[in-house]
Every structure is written in C-alpha cells, then in structure tokens.
Design a protein around this motif. Structure first.
Motif, PDB file in Angstrom:
ATOM      1  N   THR A   5       0.926  -1.190  -0.023  1.00  0.00           N
ATOM      2  CA  THR A   5       0.224  -0.028  -0.142  1.00  0.00           C
ATOM      3  C   THR A   5       0.608   1.217  -0.010  1.00  0.00           C
ATOM      4  OG1 THR A   5      -1.490  -1.154   1.094  1.00  0.00           O
ATOM      5  CG2 THR A   5      -1.683   1.272   1.054  1.00  0.00           C
ATOM      6  N   ILE A   6       1.832   0.996   0.457  1.00  0.00           N
ATOM      7  CA  ILE A   6       3.294   2.113   0.593  1.00  0.00           C
ATOM      8  C   ILE A   6       4.023   1.649  -0.352  1.00  0.00           C
ATOM      9  CG2 ILE A   6       4.465   3.690   2.015  1.00  0.00           C
ATOM     10  CD1 ILE A   6       2.267   2.968   4.657  1.00  0.00           C
ATOM     11  N   ALA A   7       5.015   2.310  -1.041  1.00  0.00           N
ATOM     12  CA  ALA A   7       5.848   1.742  -2.161  1.00  0.00           C
ATOM     13  C   ALA A   7       7.030   2.250  -2.139  1.00  0.00           C
ATOM     14  CB  ALA A   7       4.680   1.283  -3.374  1.00  0.00           C
ATOM     15  N   PHE A   8       7.850   2.316  -2.852  1.00  0.00           N
ATOM     16  CA  PHE A   8       8.839   3.534  -2.560  1.00  0.00           C
ATOM     17  C   PHE A   8      10.306   2.647  -3.307  1.00  0.00           C
ATOM     18  CE2 PHE A   8       8.279   2.285   1.611  1.00  0.00           C
ATOM     19  CZ  PHE A   8       9.840   1.762   2.179  1.00  0.00           C
ATOM     20  N   ARG A   9      10.898   3.205  -3.765  1.00  0.00           N
ATOM     21  CA  ARG A   9      12.626   2.464  -4.068  1.00  0.00           C
ATOM     22  C   ARG A   9      13.195   2.035  -2.845  1.00  0.00           C
ATOM     23  NH1 ARG A   9      16.636   5.607  -5.659  1.00  0.00           N
ATOM     24  NH2 ARG A   9      16.807   7.348  -5.834  1.00  0.00           N
ATOM     25  N   TRP A  35      17.166  11.735   2.141  1.00  0.00           N
ATOM     26  CA  TRP A  35      16.649  10.734   1.148  1.00  0.00           C
ATOM     27  C   TRP A  35      14.910  11.288   0.062  1.00  0.00           C
ATOM     28  CZ3 TRP A  35      14.564   6.013   0.027  1.00  0.00           C
ATOM     29  CH2 TRP A  35      14.068   5.451  -1.114  1.00  0.00           C
ATOM     30  N   ARG A  36      15.272  11.422  -0.732  1.00  0.00           N
ATOM     31  CA  ARG A  36      14.200  11.801  -1.312  1.00  0.00           C
ATOM     32  C   ARG A  36      13.702  10.963  -2.541  1.00  0.00           C
ATOM     33  NH1 ARG A  36      12.175  16.889   0.259  1.00  0.00           N
ATOM     34  NH2 ARG A  36      11.223  17.267  -1.198  1.00  0.00           N
ATOM     35  N   THR A  37      12.297  10.614  -2.900  1.00  0.00           N
ATOM     36  CA  THR A  37      12.003   9.619  -3.786  1.00  0.00           C
ATOM     37  C   THR A  37      10.305   9.857  -4.161  1.00  0.00           C
ATOM     38  OG1 THR A  37      12.803   7.186  -5.493  1.00  0.00           O
ATOM     39  CG2 THR A  37      11.779   7.394  -2.553  1.00  0.00           C
ATOM     40  N   ASP A  38      10.444   9.272  -5.926  1.00  0.00           N
ATOM     41  CA  ASP A  38       8.763   9.012  -5.598  1.00  0.00           C
ATOM     42  C   ASP A  38       8.261   7.642  -4.361  1.00  0.00           C
ATOM     43  OD1 ASP A  38       8.792  10.982  -7.507  1.00  0.00           O
ATOM     44  OD2 ASP A  38       8.433   9.635  -8.807  1.00  0.00           O
ATOM     45  N   VAL A  39       7.242   8.345  -3.801  1.00  0.00           N
ATOM     46  CA  VAL A  39       6.498   7.156  -2.430  1.00  0.00           C
ATOM     47  C   VAL A  39       5.051   7.948  -2.972  1.00  0.00           C
ATOM     48  CG1 VAL A  39       5.781   6.661   0.089  1.00  0.00           C
ATOM     49  CG2 VAL A  39       8.109   8.451  -0.446  1.00  0.00           C
ATOM     50  N   THR A  40       4.256   6.257  -3.103  1.00  0.00           N
ATOM     51  CA  THR A  40       2.665   6.357  -3.419  1.00  0.00           C
ATOM     52  C   THR A  40       2.547   5.612  -1.863  1.00  0.00           C
ATOM     53  OG1 THR A  40       3.205   5.246  -5.630  1.00  0.00           O
ATOM     54  CG2 THR A  40       1.003   4.885  -4.836  1.00  0.00           C
ATOM     55  N   VAL A  41       0.831   6.195  -1.562  1.00  0.00           N
ATOM     56  CA  VAL A  41       1.069   5.804  -0.654  1.00  0.00           C
ATOM     57  C   VAL A  41      -0.787   6.015  -0.409  1.00  0.00           C
ATOM     58  CG1 VAL A  41       0.075   6.523   2.284  1.00  0.00           C
ATOM     59  CG2 VAL A  41       2.708   7.005   1.434  1.00  0.00           C
ATOM     60  N   ALA A  42      -1.392   4.511  -0.792  1.00  0.00           N
ATOM     61  CA  ALA A  42      -2.294   3.866  -1.243  1.00  0.00           C
ATOM     62  C   ALA A  42      -3.018   5.031  -2.397  1.00  0.00           C
ATOM     63  CB  ALA A  42      -3.678   4.408   0.637  1.00  0.00           C
ATOM     64  N   PRO A  62      -2.151   6.774  10.975  1.00  0.00           N
ATOM     65  CA  PRO A  62      -2.155   6.212   9.056  1.00  0.00           C
ATOM     66  C   PRO A  62      -3.973   6.386   8.988  1.00  0.00           C
ATOM     67  CG  PRO A  62      -1.819   4.976  10.921  1.00  0.00           C
ATOM     68  CD  PRO A  62      -1.748   5.885  11.589  1.00  0.00           C
ATOM     69  N   ALA A  63      -4.508   6.616   9.827  1.00  0.00           N
ATOM     70  CA  ALA A  63      -5.727   6.710   8.830  1.00  0.00           C
ATOM     71  C   ALA A  63      -6.523   8.129   8.152  1.00  0.00           C
ATOM     72  CB  ALA A  63      -6.968   6.685   9.806  1.00  0.00           C
ATOM     73  N   ALA A  64      -4.785   9.134   8.285  1.00  0.00           N
ATOM     74  CA  ALA A  64      -4.683  10.188   7.656  1.00  0.00           C
ATOM     75  C   ALA A  64      -4.654  10.277   5.987  1.00  0.00           C
ATOM     76  CB  ALA A  64      -4.639  11.588   8.115  1.00  0.00           C
ATOM     77  N   HIS A  65      -3.802   8.719   6.272  1.00  0.00           N
ATOM     78  CA  HIS A  65      -3.733   8.526   4.912  1.00  0.00           C
ATOM     79  C   HIS A  65      -4.242   7.701   3.895  1.00  0.00           C
ATOM     80  CE1 HIS A  65       0.254  11.936   5.309  1.00  0.00           C
ATOM     81  NE2 HIS A  65       0.005  11.160   6.808  1.00  0.00           N
ATOM     82  N   GLY A  66      -5.155   6.793   4.729  1.00  0.00           N
ATOM     83  CA  GLY A  66      -6.036   6.095   4.176  1.00  0.00           C
ATOM     84  C   GLY A  66      -5.520   4.569   4.015  1.00  0.00           C
TER      85      GLY A  66
END
Length: 104
Positions: A5-9, A35-42, A62-66
């Motif tokens: 549900t939360i993805a990053f490289r 460190w910065r990268t694209d992160v997908t959250v829900a 967590p609920a605020a971020h789905g």
C-alpha cells in the motif's frame, strides 16, 4: 503477492563525498534521513518526497493517509531494512535509523 500500500524504491549507493565532511556512517545516516524519492501511499503519488519524514507522518496518523496501522508499520519495516542495508554498507549501524523513528 499484492503490491504494498506504501511503495518506494530502495535507496541506491550513498554518494559519500569523502574528505573532511563527516565519517561515512554518520554522513550516510544524515543522507538517508533526508533521502527523497517518489512514494505512493494508498494510490496517491508523493513525488520526490522525503521518505523518512513521510513515513513518520503516516505512522503517526495512518487513517489520515488512507492506510492501516499495520500497513504503516510494514512500510517503516521495509524502509529500515532497505535503508539499513545502505547505512551498513557505509559503516553505519542500522539501529541508528530505528532510533530516529522513536524520537519525538
């Protein structure tokens, strides 16, 4: 296996400049905390996000971020594993990263 549900490289090799900056371990810790990268959250993309900072926010609410608390914990665990490996490769202690998550 489903995508997280939360993805990053994973972080790549840490660009240690050498010289009199800092010792490689502490430098690597500082680098990974910023460190910065694209992160997908829900399903929401956070482009060029500071991974550590975003994960702290998600873990705090967590609920605020789905996402569920378990999904937030899983993402933090994955970050600790991946970033911990990069930190250890530079002579740092992966426990330093874990300690940062417990700071207020």
């Amino acid at each position: 296996m489903a995508s997280p549900t939360i993805a990053f490289r994973a972080p790549g090799r840490i660009p240690y400049p050498g010289g009199c900056v800092l010792e490689p371990g502490p430098y690597a810790l500082d680098y990974l905390l910023k460190w910065r990268t694209d992160v997908t959250v829900a399903g929401t993309l956070h482009p060029d996000a500071p991974v550590f900072g975003l994960l702290r926010e998600v873990l705090a609410d967590p609920a605020a971020h789905g996402v569920t608390p378990e999904e937030a914990e899983e993402a933090v665990g994955r970050f600790l594993t991946l970033a911990g490996q990069a930190l250890a490769a530079e002579g740092g202690d992966p426990a330093w990263l874990e300690r940062e998550f417990s700071r207020p």
